[in-house]
Design a protein around this motif. Structure first.
Motif, PDB file in Angstrom:
ATOM      1  N   ILE A 160     -45.505  28.564   5.801  1.00  0.00           N
ATOM      2  CA  ILE A 160     -44.276  28.483   6.589  1.00  0.00           C
ATOM      3  C   ILE A 160     -44.328  27.315   7.567  1.00  0.00           C
ATOM      4  O   ILE A 160     -43.333  26.610   7.769  1.00  0.00           O
ATOM      5  CB  ILE A 160     -44.034  29.818   7.333  1.00  0.00           C
ATOM      6  N   ILE A 161     -45.481  27.085   8.176  1.00  0.00           N
ATOM      7  CA  ILE A 161     -45.600  25.985   9.135  1.00  0.00           C
ATOM      8  C   ILE A 161     -45.343  24.654   8.447  1.00  0.00           C
ATOM      9  O   ILE A 161     -44.624  23.783   8.957  1.00  0.00           O
ATOM     10  CB  ILE A 161     -46.987  26.001   9.803  1.00  0.00           C
ATOM     11  N   ILE A 162     -45.930  24.486   7.253  1.00  0.00           N
ATOM     12  CA  ILE A 162     -45.738  23.237   6.517  1.00  0.00           C
ATOM     13  C   ILE A 162     -44.276  23.084   6.104  1.00  0.00           C
ATOM     14  O   ILE A 162     -43.695  21.991   6.201  1.00  0.00           O
ATOM     15  CB  ILE A 162     -46.669  23.183   5.296  1.00  0.00           C
ATOM     16  N   ASP A 163     -43.665  24.170   5.646  1.00  0.00           N
ATOM     17  CA  ASP A 163     -42.258  24.114   5.258  1.00  0.00           C
ATOM     18  C   ASP A 163     -41.387  23.730   6.456  1.00  0.00           C
ATOM     19  O   ASP A 163     -40.448  22.925   6.327  1.00  0.00           O
ATOM     20  CB  ASP A 163     -41.805  25.462   4.700  1.00  0.00           C
ATOM     21  N   ALA A 164     -41.686  24.312   7.617  1.00  0.00           N
ATOM     22  CA  ALA A 164     -40.899  24.025   8.814  1.00  0.00           C
ATOM     23  C   ALA A 164     -41.063  22.567   9.238  1.00  0.00           C
ATOM     24  O   ALA A 164     -40.090  21.877   9.562  1.00  0.00           O
ATOM     25  CB  ALA A 164     -41.320  24.956   9.954  1.00  0.00           C
ATOM     26  N   LEU A 165     -42.306  22.073   9.240  1.00  0.00           N
ATOM     27  CA  LEU A 165     -42.541  20.680   9.617  1.00  0.00           C
ATOM     28  C   LEU A 165     -41.881  19.729   8.631  1.00  0.00           C
ATOM     29  O   LEU A 165     -41.363  18.674   9.007  1.00  0.00           O
ATOM     30  CB  LEU A 165     -44.049  20.402   9.694  1.00  0.00           C
ATOM     31  N   GLY A 166     -41.896  20.101   7.345  1.00  0.00           N
ATOM     32  CA  GLY A 166     -41.231  19.264   6.351  1.00  0.00           C
ATOM     33  C   GLY A 166     -39.751  19.098   6.666  1.00  0.00           C
ATOM     34  O   GLY A 166     -39.194  18.003   6.588  1.00  0.00           O
ATOM     35  N   LEU A 167     -39.082  20.196   7.069  1.00  0.00           N
ATOM     36  CA  LEU A 167     -37.666  20.133   7.421  1.00  0.00           C
ATOM     37  C   LEU A 167     -37.458  19.338   8.704  1.00  0.00           C
ATOM     38  O   LEU A 167     -36.500  18.567   8.820  1.00  0.00           O
ATOM     39  CB  LEU A 167     -37.104  21.544   7.586  1.00  0.00           C
TER      40      LEU A 167
END
Length: 550
Positions: free
Chosen positions: A37-44
């Motif tokens: 989730i952290i990686i997905d959030a940073l990607g956005l």
């Protein structure tokens, strides 16, 4: 570095606030808990496209924000100033709101920002190595991009591609012209004839609207002269004019003011009216001095307008667009070689090819230099990852024909034994070996990059035991100079973290929720014991976990 992350109603996260430390931070949790989730959030937050699926079920919108420390990134401060964003000292705040329909809004330091701007600043902030990065390394384009980035030649590679496209565009034009020489020559001659005709008119910019305005004035000159003189008579020149009447009234009232001072207010207003009336008369008289009947000039203007109108009608454009049409014809004629025709076009093709080869040869030299260094460092790194005796070479394969990516193809080749010949990596490496080679490449290339925060998403898939311990130490060493975040399922890697975050998932009335918590030393022992022992955690497992942490 990444200082803090805040999420609200994002996927299965209700609300989350995280502070990040320097060094190696590890994230662990059971399968399906939402570790990525952290990686997905940073990607956005760094410019990836969003859809409505990232908004938690039943919510109107998802809110994401991240705070970065930029004290060692002067290029970010310069970029912010160039783009017109406010300077918040050594802090950078990126915020993004995504609604349930999939629409999103982005902000940098409180000001609206585009996805392109998020991506641009993100290249200086975070480098994400996904869990499937080793699979992309099987593609030639991914291998080439990796080497170009290591060589610091990414921008040069883009320039080479642009020069190649320009060269081939001209070459295609030349080929078409040579195959259709008669039609090509006819178009060139037509353009030249049209340019000569319109160019001969010597049309000035904005001439047509200026002619229209002048023609209107000259055509109605008699009416203008009569009307202006009538106005002057009424205001000042006639026997019974406004100025004299106003002066008479003002004089009479000034005599009465000695009996009642209240009249002075009216006198002040009349004084203002007298001043404005006088200024109006002066302006109108100045205009009248310039008015005259000029039939010769009117005839000249009408003749000029007629010439431009006939030219516009002939070429089916408004007269006001003739200058722009002339520029288009001149540009097209230049594309066809100008007055020299095919010979000039051949010269343009040769010049474009020369420019392409000049840049491509410079790129080849940078690639060759980087390939030598990268091969050596990656091979050395592989020896520590249970790939003893193996080696990796960055091979530059000369192209028979130039391409948009340059004069050579880049291929990563490996050999799993000192006596074995090098072969393409896809044909030699197993899944586990490929993962370790990928990790070696990522570690080596990350060491020369300027990005302060590196994120590894389960790049340790396919390894274990002693190799997993080595990987953990490798990431920990990398954390001495950079901020490293690693999502891992290996206890050996988790034990090497300076900060340990645990991701957990729980069922609630309104659905499944994911949470992330920073673990204390005792909690880390329990989590690593879980990773070691599975369902049942024994005292022996806990002791083993404590020894790993020690």
């Amino acid at each position: 570095m990444l200082s803090a992350l805040h999420l609200r109603d994002f996927v299965i996260v209700r609300e989350l606030d995280l502070d990040f430390a320097n060094g190696l931070t590890v994230l662990t949790g059971e399968t399906g808990a939402g570790k990525s989730i952290i990686i997905d959030a940073l990607g956005l937050l760094l410019g990836e496209r969003a859809d409505a699926g990232v908004v938690r079920h039943g919510c109107e919108r998802a809110e994401l924000s991240a705070e970065f420390g930029t004290s060692n990134l002067p290029q970010v401060a310069a970029w912010l100033a160039e783009q017109g964003f406010s300077d918040e000292g050594d802090q950078l705040l990126i915020r993004r709101i995504i609604d349930a329909s999939g629409k999103s809004r982005s902000f940098i330091n409180g000001s609206p920002a585009t996805l392109t701007q998020l991506k641009a600043v993100g290249e200086w902030l975070v480098d994400i190595h996904g869990q499937h990065a080793h699979q992309s390394l099987l593609r030639h384009d991914a291998q080439r991009e990796l080497v170009d980035a290591y060589a610091g030649a990414t921008n040069l590679a883009r320039d080479v591609a642009k020069h190649y496209q320009h060269w081939h565009s001209l070459a295609n034009e030349l080929q078409s012209a040579e195959q259709n020489a008669d039609r090509f020559e006819a178009e060139r001659e037509r353009l030249q004839w049209q340019i000569d005709e319109i160019g001969g008119l010597a049309i000035a910019a904005d001439e047509w609207p200026e002619l229209q305005a002048e023609h209107k004035r000259l055509h109605h000159a008699a009416s203008l002269i009569e009307g202006v003189q009538s106005g002057l008579d009424a205001l000042s020149d006639g026997d019974d004019n406004c100025q004299s009447w106003l002066a008479t009234v003002a004089h009479r009232l000034s005599q009465l003011a000695q009996y009642d001072p209240a009249i002075n207010e009216t006198l002040e207003l009349l004084a203002g009216a007298e001043a404005q009336l006088s200024e109006s008369v002066s302006s109108l008289r100045h205009y009248a001095d310039k008015l005259e009947l000029d039939p010769d000039r009117l005839a000249d203007v009408e003749a000029r307008m007629d010439a431009l109108y006939r030219a516009g009608r002939k070429y089916r454009v408004d007269p006001s667009m003739l200058v722009e049409q002339l520029a288009e014809w001149q540009a097209r004629l230049a594309e066809l070689g100008g007055e020299e025709g095919l010979d000039a076009l051949r010269k343009q093709v040769a010049q474009a090819e020369s420019q392409f080869r000049k840049h491509a040869e410079t790129l080849s030299k940078q690639r060759a230099k980087a390939a030598k260094t990268l091969s050596k460092l990656v091979s050395e790194q592989m020896q520590t990852l249970a790939l003893s005796g193996s080696r990796c070479e960055v091979v530059l394969i000369e192209q028979t024909q130039p391409a948009a990516f340059g004069l050579e193809q880049i291929e990563l080749q490996t050999a799993n034994h000192p006596a074995s010949p090098l072969r393409p990596m896809a044909k030699v490496a197993s899944g586990g070996e490929l993962s370790r080679i990928s990790l070696a490449l990522q570690v080596v290339t990350s060491q020369v990059a300027n990005v302060p925060t590196l994120i590894f998403d389960e790049v340790d898939v396919g390894i274990g035991g002693r190799v997993a311990e080595i990987v953990g130490r490798l990431l920990s060493e990398l954390g001495q100079s950079r901020q490293v975040l690693c999502i891992t399922h290996l206890p050996q890697v988790a034990a090497c973290g300076a900060q340990h975050l645990q991701v957990a998932k729980a069922q609630a009335k309104d659905g499944v929720h994911s949470s992330i918590a920073q673990l204390s030393h005792e909690q880390r022992i329990e989590e690593i014991a879980r990773m070691l022992g599975g369902l049942e955690i024994t005292d022996t497992t806990r002791q083993h976990a404590a020894e790993m942490l020690a």
